[in-house]
Design an enzyme around this catalytic site. Structure first.
Site, PDB file in Angstrom:
ATOM      1  N   GLY A   1      -5.546   3.185  10.182  1.00  8.54           N
ATOM      2  CA  GLY A   1      -5.897   1.781  10.250  1.00  8.54           C
ATOM      3  C   GLY A   1      -6.909   1.533  11.349  1.00  8.54           C
TER       4      GLY A   1
ATOM      5  N   GLU B   1       0.863  -1.179   0.000  1.00  4.71           N
ATOM      6  CA  GLU B   1       0.000   0.000   0.000  1.00  4.71           C
ATOM      7  C   GLU B   1       0.904   1.235   0.000  1.00  4.71           C
ATOM      8  OE1 GLU B   1      -3.673   1.963   2.591  1.00  4.71           O
ATOM      9  OE2 GLU B   1      -2.469   0.326   3.430  1.00  4.71           O
TER      10      GLU B   1
ATOM     11  N   HIS C   1       0.208   7.785   5.909  1.00  4.23           N
ATOM     12  CA  HIS C   1       1.474   7.453   5.254  1.00  4.23           C
ATOM     13  C   HIS C   1       2.445   8.626   5.355  1.00  4.23           C
ATOM     14  CE1 HIS C   1       0.084   3.735   2.936  1.00  4.23           C
ATOM     15  NE2 HIS C   1      -0.985   4.156   3.600  1.00  4.23           N
TER      16      HIS C   1
ATOM     17  N   ASP D   1      -7.840  -3.786   7.761  1.00  5.58           N
ATOM     18  CA  ASP D   1      -6.840  -2.720   7.793  1.00  5.58           C
ATOM     19  C   ASP D   1      -6.251  -2.629   9.204  1.00  5.58           C
ATOM     20  OD1 ASP D   1      -5.237  -0.768   6.709  1.00  5.58           O
ATOM     21  OD2 ASP D   1      -6.700   0.850   6.936  1.00  5.58           O
TER      22      ASP D   1
END
Length: 495
Positions: A421, A234, A246, A385
């Site tokens: 997540g 990902e 991220h 996730d």
């Protein structure tokens, strides 16, 4: 002369009457009967025969018992009722012409097959789902072991295509024992019904990919844990605006285009099952074609793409949407963005676009979940996730190169309100999805089994209970709580 076929499960006897006084004439036909005590329909076989009492009885006995193991034939005459030979308690001879491996029969269960829960036995041999008709007719075989499921549900094992770690393990960390960490998570998720999964790496520097990817090899599951289907990468080829949790300093673009950027970043793709990228990035089309051409699933996510860019990516080979609604442009009536793929009329013929949903009650509002499911039910894939903190108490943990805080059921990038997540387990997601969507039990179970298998192109061996597929399945009660987990027909976890 009259013959009776008796089935223990049916709890009653069916009468068979002669059809002709001349010679032996035999007709065996299926009849569906309803057993009120079990509230289910069962298939039983009624035989009609005529001839001398002995020949008809013996012949009918041998043929009828080839149909079901729980059958016997009785002969009624003026002298009373006597049992025929060869049909007692389903003890049929086996020629073992195919295999000497033991056969296990799961009885008193509702199995998920052809999109419906059906009262039917499940037969397993050598780790595969067995066709009982071939067993009966071709081999004249029988079950070596029987397991009474107590009227519970048997469904294919869950498949999680997006799980970042759990129980203190972060798949995006190049630890001293990468394989050991994966093995720990693989073992733990058995209790949540997961029999196969894709370890997921979030955006990381190239040296992390080069160390971790070679260690995360695809492997079959078993008593040691769920099977690994391949890695889900990902990032890092995602949008900075929609990066979510991220880290921005490790994001990359496709400079050269195609395989060169992929190899420079990841090192190699041998163990990779899926890559999430943003299709609006320049030169992404060549990368999508390269990945899909290698049999790697391409997913669209963490993206600012409009609908036309998303459709072009699908035409180039993309087939999945990473956590729908999250980290993408919101739905707009003039340009629905990636979400519009659910009802797009520009999808290539015969191709299905699947989409991941984190049904944890946090990432997606129930109304949004219902909209997606009702628009495109066949494409919904439940994902967790899940991050490092799944299975751990609240506090600070890591996800890739970031720190995350666990507050209740929420996982945030440390010091922010950005979701990072989840800490949900797959069985929790299945139950929540069933509750808030109003879908059938079958639909909820298939969203975590059949659909992810179809997405990855492995539904010929995973995600179903069809004959010949891997005997990876779970036993659940009516609340969809997992009670037992099986891999290759072997019990690997029990509540």
């Amino acid at each position: 002369m009259e013959l009776f076929l008796w089935r223990r499960q049916a709890r009653h006897e069916l009468r068979c009457t002669p059809v002709s006084p001349r010679g032996l004439q035999l007709n065996v036909s299926p009849v569906t009967t309803t057993t009120t005590s079990h509230r289910r329909s069962e298939r039983v076989y009624v035989g009609h025969a005529s001839s001398s009492a002995d020949s008809a009885r013996d012949t009918l006995c041998s043929i009828l018992t080839s149909y079901r193991t729980q059958a016997r034939v009785l002969h009624q005459s003026k002298k009373g009722v006597s049992e025929c030979s060869g049909g007692i308690s389903g003890e049929m001879p086996s020629n073992k012409s195919v295999s000497d491996a033991p056969i296990t029969q799961f009885v008193n269960c509702r199995i998920l097959k052809n999109h419906k829960l059906q009262w039917e036995d499940l037969w397993v041999r050598e780790g595969k789902i067995l066709n009982p008709e071939k067993l009966f007719f071709d081999e004249k075989g029988f079950a070596d072991h029987k397991v009474d499921c107590g009227s519970k549900i048997i469904a294919p094992g869950f498949i999680d295509v997006q799980i970042n770690g759990g129980y203190g393990i972060d798949f995006s960390q190049a630890s001293s024992d990468i394989r050991g960490g994966v093995a720990l998570v693989a073992k733990k998720i058995l209790e949540h019904g997961v029999t196969s999964f894709c370890p997921t790496l979030v955006t990381s520097p190239p040296d992390i990919y080069h160390k971790v990817i070679p260690e995360l090899r695809a492997q079959d599951g078993g008593p040691e844990g769920a099977g690994v289907l391949g890695i889900h990468l990902e990032g890092p080829f995602i949008s900075e605006e929609k990066r979510g949790a991220h880290p921005p300093k490790f994001l990359r673009t496709f400079k050269a285009g195609g395989v060169a950027d992929l190899m420079e970043t990841y090192g190699h793709l041998d163990n990779v099952a899926m890559v999430t990228l943003a299709p609006e990035l320049p030169n992404s089309a060549a990368a999508i074609r390269e990945l899909s051409g290698r049999g790697i699933t391409v997913s669209l996510g963490h993206s600012m793409a409009d609908l036309s860019q998303a459709e072009e990516a699908v035409q180039n080979g993309a087939t999945f949407i990473t956590h729908l609604f999250n980290a993408m442009l919101p739905f707009h009536h003039r340009d629905p963005g990636i979400v519009g793929l659910l009802t797009s009329d520009h999808i290539p013929p015969g191709q299905t676009v699947y989409y991941g949903m984190i049904a944890d009650g946090i990432h997606t509002h129930p109304a949004a979940l219902r909209i997606a499911h009702r628009a495109h039910p066949a494409g919904l894939v439940l994902v967790t996730d899940a991050v490092t903190a799944m299975g751990l108490p609240p506090g600070r943990h890591t996800l890739g190169q970031q720190q995350i805080d666990i507050q209740g059921l929420h996982a945030y990038v440390a010091g922010t309100t950005t979701l990072s997540g989840s800490i949900a387990t797959m069985d929790m997601c299945v139950r929540h999805f069933r509750e808030v969507s109003g879908c059938t039990v079958e639909a909820a179970l298939e969203a975590a089994s059949l659909h992810p298998a179809q997405l990855l192109g492995i539904s010929h061996r995973k995600g179903t209970l069809e004959y010949g597929t891997d005997a990876d399945f779970i036993v659940l009660d009516d609340t969809l709580t997992v009670r037992e987990t099986y891999i290759a027909g072997q019990q690997v976890w029990r509540k």
